[in-house]
Scaffold this motif. Structure first.
Motif, PDB file in Angstrom:
ATOM      1  N   THR A 183      53.512 -13.812 -31.521  1.00  0.00           N
ATOM      2  CA  THR A 183      53.823 -15.206 -31.209  1.00  0.00           C
ATOM      3  C   THR A 183      55.309 -15.478 -31.396  1.00  0.00           C
ATOM      4  OG1 THR A 183      51.683 -15.663 -32.215  1.00  0.00           O
ATOM      5  CG2 THR A 183      53.018 -17.557 -31.630  1.00  0.00           C
ATOM      6  N   THR A 230      56.098 -26.332 -24.037  1.00  0.00           N
ATOM      7  CA  THR A 230      56.989 -25.333 -24.621  1.00  0.00           C
ATOM      8  C   THR A 230      57.090 -24.127 -23.691  1.00  0.00           C
ATOM      9  OG1 THR A 230      56.428 -26.066 -26.856  1.00  0.00           O
ATOM     10  CG2 THR A 230      57.378 -23.870 -26.654  1.00  0.00           C
ATOM     11  N   LYS A 281      47.942 -30.555 -28.945  1.00  0.00           N
ATOM     12  CA  LYS A 281      48.511 -29.235 -29.213  1.00  0.00           C
ATOM     13  C   LYS A 281      48.636 -28.428 -27.927  1.00  0.00           C
ATOM     14  CE  LYS A 281      48.318 -25.116 -32.072  1.00  0.00           C
ATOM     15  NZ  LYS A 281      48.837 -24.339 -30.940  1.00  0.00           N
ATOM     16  N   GLN A 282      47.588 -28.473 -27.104  1.00  0.00           N
ATOM     17  CA  GLN A 282      47.637 -27.716 -25.855  1.00  0.00           C
ATOM     18  C   GLN A 282      48.773 -28.230 -24.968  1.00  0.00           C
ATOM     19  OE1 GLN A 282      43.863 -27.592 -23.828  1.00  0.00           O
ATOM     20  NE2 GLN A 282      44.622 -26.133 -22.312  1.00  0.00           N
ATOM     21  N   ASP A 314      52.051 -26.955 -26.295  1.00  0.00           N
ATOM     22  CA  ASP A 314      52.138 -25.523 -25.987  1.00  0.00           C
ATOM     23  C   ASP A 314      52.524 -25.307 -24.529  1.00  0.00           C
ATOM     24  OD1 ASP A 314      51.529 -24.917 -28.557  1.00  0.00           O
ATOM     25  OD2 ASP A 314      49.476 -24.251 -28.174  1.00  0.00           O
ATOM     26  N   THR A 367      55.327 -31.628 -32.838  1.00  0.00           N
ATOM     27  CA  THR A 367      54.330 -30.817 -33.531  1.00  0.00           C
ATOM     28  C   THR A 367      54.486 -30.825 -35.051  1.00  0.00           C
ATOM     29  OG1 THR A 367      55.757 -28.898 -33.343  1.00  0.00           O
ATOM     30  CG2 THR A 367      54.126 -29.195 -31.607  1.00  0.00           C
TER      31      THR A 367
END
Lengths: 335, 514
Positions: free
Chosen positions: B45, A330, A323-324, A327, B218
């Motif tokens: 966010t 992104t 996930k990191q 992130d 994701t």
């Protein structure tokens, strides 16, 4: 064109569910969420079915896609087994507490450094990061010494990668683990300036071969696989191994695990055991996947540079944070 | 050509809107999911994920793609339609069919072919080129059908008033093409926004490719949902534009006398030059993919034909295409009828919701349905029911546009007459509306079937375990750069699409209501 078209069509609609034969939970077969290469997973499934008679249904997709999907599905997941190309997605599912512990005799087949200490999943194959370069354009002394060097402005417009793939994201996860968040974020920002995005490692290698870019950060086996076929996408390409415990020497572990929610735990455990054991590891040695075998005493394809010569950095697979990584990527505008 | 706006029979008013509203609510599920995800993400966010350079890049490339592709498609389709419908071009029937035939080539197969010929092809230019070749028939079809249908009397009247031919065309014919141009352009615009495979091959990033990439990283992270939100806004923009440009006019011919086919313009010595246009377009849009597939098949030899994998893939694709086609058409019927028979704010709103769903990339629809089925209606998770439901939602606009155009051709008086003779609303629907709209029904189903045959992203996410459609197999093999192995699947998709395209072509040739 009368209304009869409707009645005919409606009759056909009622037949459609017969066409789409969903896996029935009461059947003795298992459903595998497979993020490994389809051809390799199919060879494993066929070998296992031949030996045990247990039917295997593959659902194909990507590492982190499936990892997150399994988390969404939770206890309702139709999957019995999860196979990946890299570790981060396995860690994701493990941290969500959705894996059943693997049988002890399965774990005994794989050395400690190719599986997490938790015993919730195991390594089933491995791949080495490489810099696949155009041997017509680059001489060995012009190659980057470290993966980190590719952030240098001198590499602007000269290299490629497949940032949307779990493969590359695993390499970034290793960098994050080895170099820390700040250095990784800076490197990704520089990458956005310097690199060209391709979809898929094969495509990136093909671009190197066609002279569209000088090099690509991919895994080793794409080159060997193409050489074994016609070499049409790799004849001008050579592989550079970073070695020296560099992030670019990262060896990524493909994982296999059994889901706690599995309705067929016995068959699912047997499948992982078969892959980690002689049958599954032999497929790696003799087949056309060219991924490294990881089982104790298992041999990899003799054409490959031995794993022990790669000087890979030591990275605990359980620490790889998908996930990191997404992130950060992104934030860098890569995703 | 205006006919007065009249009220439809009041008994019908009751249940048609109800059905239409039910369908619309279903189409709002994915949109509702995106909105819910946005709220769940929180403004801080969300803003960080929306107002970032990457989104700016994607917005620029997506807008450029639409702005460059649509005018090209309009000019190309109108020129071809005029040549095939209004001129004495040699071999005119063949050219007419060949102008529709590119629809039988899935967009990503088109891309796969071009990338084989020119491995370096990428970016906006490539995107515009391949999109135009893949999608212009969506405009050619309605424009040609309209050109065939409109009464030449108007043009003759204009000509008799001393207008030169080109002014007659632009002042009399083009205004009558308005509905066709708007509908077709909208359809193409939505395709450009929702297409995935075509742009991946040529490394051209649009919102849809970026969303799929985010999903593959994701699954349903907030970043993907926010991108989807921006994409939905783009679709709303297109939709609003179409509504504004379409206007309120009616185009049904009423009054005494009968329409007759328009005379064809004699091209004379210009014929040779004029043949070059359809011939060139055919070579690029059909020749290139077919020759490339043939080349890969030759390179692959017999090894690439694996019946045990191909037969199930073919059967599954076929079954899904038929089922989805029927369900989508049935779902579109109330909406289409309503938008023609009682246009107003309600029908605009409902229709709008239906077009938005068609513009959402399959992956967004799929994710919404994955989430809903996994959390709310578990028995439907990963079943063919859910997949067909997704198809019906995604391809509703195709069914709707075809049906709407067909129903608009039916004089309302016929329905009213049938109702006044004591027929029940359902009987009126089946004996008058559906029968006269049959061409629209058939072409709608064919269009939906075509879409399903070539659908990739939603299929991959929603397919029941063990299902592997032709598109999935093609994508997986071409992703491994096994272009030879992918070729048989490309060929099968084309072969499957040809009859569907033929139905479209044949139906567009018929004049509705006759």
């Amino acid at each position: 064109m009368k209304l009869s078209i409707f009645s005919v069509a409606l009759a056909l609609v009622s037949a459609a569910p017969l066409v789409a034969n969903a896996q029935d939970a009461s059947s003795p077969g298992i459903t595998v969420y497979n993020a490994q290469h389809e051809s390799l997973a199919q060879a494993w499934a066929d070998g296992f079915t031949k030996e045990t008679g247990i039917k295997v249904t593959l659902r194909n997709g990507g590492d982190t896609e499936f990892g997150n999907q399994i988390i969404q599905e939770g206890a309702a997941s139709p999957a019995d087994v999860f196979l990946t190309e890299n570790s981060p997605a396995m860690v994701l599912v493990e941290n969500a507490g959705l894996f059943a512990p693997l049988d002890a005799d399965t774990l005994a087949l794989v050395p400690d450094n190719f599986r997490p200490a938790s015993g919730k999943w195991t390594g089933i194959a491995a791949r080495s990061t490489v810099f696949a370069y155009d041997s017509r354009k680059l001489k060995p002394d012009q190659l980057p010494k470290s993966l980190m060097d590719l952030a240098d402005p001198s590499w602007k417009g000269r290299w490629a990668a497949s940032p949307s793939g779990a493969d590359f994201q695993a390499i970034v996860a290793a960098m994050l683990e080895l170099k820390g968040e700040q250095a990784t974020a800076a490197w990704l920002k520089a990458m956005k300036e310097n690199f060209t995005a391709y979809k898929g490692n094969s495509t990136a290698m093909k671009a190197v071969n066609a002279g569209q870019t000088e090099g690509a950060v991919i895994y080793h086996y794409y080159w060997f696989g193409d050489q074994a076929k016609t070499a049409e996408n790799s004849k001008n390409v050579a592989l550079h191994y970073f070695r020296n415990q560099d992030p670019g020497a990262f060896v990524s572990i493909s994982g296999g695990g059994v889901l706690a929610s599995s309705k067929h735990p016995k068959e699912a455990q047997a499948f992982i055991k078969w892959i980690a054991g002689k049958g599954g590891q032999d497929v790696l040695k003799t087949g056309n996947s060219f991924e490294y075998a990881v089982g104790i005493g298992a041999q990899s394809n003799p054409k490959l540079v031995p794993l022990s010569d790669l000087q890979a950095p030591k990275v605990e697979p359980s620490n790889l944070k998908s996930k990191q990584v997404t992130d950060l990527m992104t934030a860098a505008g890569l995703l | 050509m205006r006919s007065g706006r009249r009220r439809a029979p009041s008994r019908r008013i009751r249940w048609m809107p109800i059905l239409a509203i039910v369908v619309s609510l279903a189409t709002l599920l994915p949109l509702g999911f995106v909105v819910w995800a946005g709220i769940a993400t929180g403004w801080g966010t969300a803003a960080a994920l929306i107002f970032r350079p990457r989104v700016g890049e994607l917005l620029t490339s997506t807008v450029l793609l639409v702005v460059c592709t649509l005018p090209l498609c309009i000019v190309l389709a109108t020129a071809l339609a005029w040549l095939t419908e209004r001129s004495d071009l040699p071999g005119v029937r063949i050219w007419a069919w060949l102008a529709v035939a590119p629809l039988a080539i899935p967009a990503f197969v088109q891309s796969y072919a071009w990338i084989t010929l020119f491995p370096g092809l990428h970016g906006l230019f490539a995107g515009v080129l391949i999109s135009t070749l893949a999608y212009f028939p969506f405009l050619y079809l309605p424009v040609a059908a309209t050109l065939r249908r409109i009464d030449p009397g108007l043009e003759e009247a204009a000509a008799s008033l001393g207008q030169p031919p080109w002014r007659v065309f632009f002042r009399v014919v083009v205004p009558q093409l308005r509905l066709a141009l708007c509908g077709g352009s909208l359809l193409i615009g939505l395709h450009l926004l929702a297409e995935y495979g075509l742009y991946v091959f040529i490394r051209f990033d649009t919102f849809t490719t970026a969303i799929v990439e985010q999903f593959q990283s994701t699954f349903n992270g907030p970043a993907a949902n926010m991108l989807a939100g921006v994409l939905v806004l783009c679709c709303l923009g297109l939709l609003a534009l179409e509504v504004v440009l379409r206007g309120e006019r009616k185009y049904a011919r009423v009054g005494s006398g009968a329409s007759r086919p328009a005379p064809r313009t004699r091209l004379g010595r210009r014929r040779i030059i004029c043949v070059l246009l359809p011939a060139g377009v055919t070579l690029l849009s059909i020749g290139v993919p077919l020759l490339t597939i043939a080349q890969w098949l030759a390179a692959g030899g017999s090894a690439v034909w694996q019946a045990d994998a191909m037969v199930p893939a073919l059967m599954q694709t076929l079954g899904l295409a038929i089922a989805g086609g029927v369900v989508a058409t049935l779902a579109a019927l109330p909406m289409a009828w309503l938008s023609v028979r009682s246009p107003g704010p309600l029908s605009r709103l409902l229709e709008g919701s239906n077009y938005i769903i068609g513009a959402l990339p399959g992956v967004v629809v799929a994710l919404a349905l994955v989430t809903i089925t996994v959390r709310v209606v578990l028995p439907l998770y990963q079943t063919s029911v859910t997949l067909i439901f997704a198809y019906a939602l995604m391809f509703l606009p195709r069914a709707l546009i075809s049906l709407r155009a067909s129903i608009a051709q039916i004089p309302i008086g016929l329905e009213q007459a049938a109702a006044s003779l004591g027929r029940s609303p359902a009987r009126v629907m089946s004996s008058i509306t559906l029968r006269l709209a049959a061409p629209g029904v058939a072409s709608g189903m064919a269009l939906v079937g075509l879409g399903i045959t070539n659908e990739l992203t939603a299929t991959q996410m929603l397919a029941p375990n063990g299902v592997r459609t032709l598109a999935m197999a093609f994508w997986s093999l071409s992703g491994e750069i096994d272009y030879a192995g992918a070729a048989p699947y490309a060929l099968m998709m084309v072969v499957l699409s040809v009859p569907l395209t033929w139905v479209l072509y044949a139906e567009s040739k018929r004049i509705a209501g006759r």
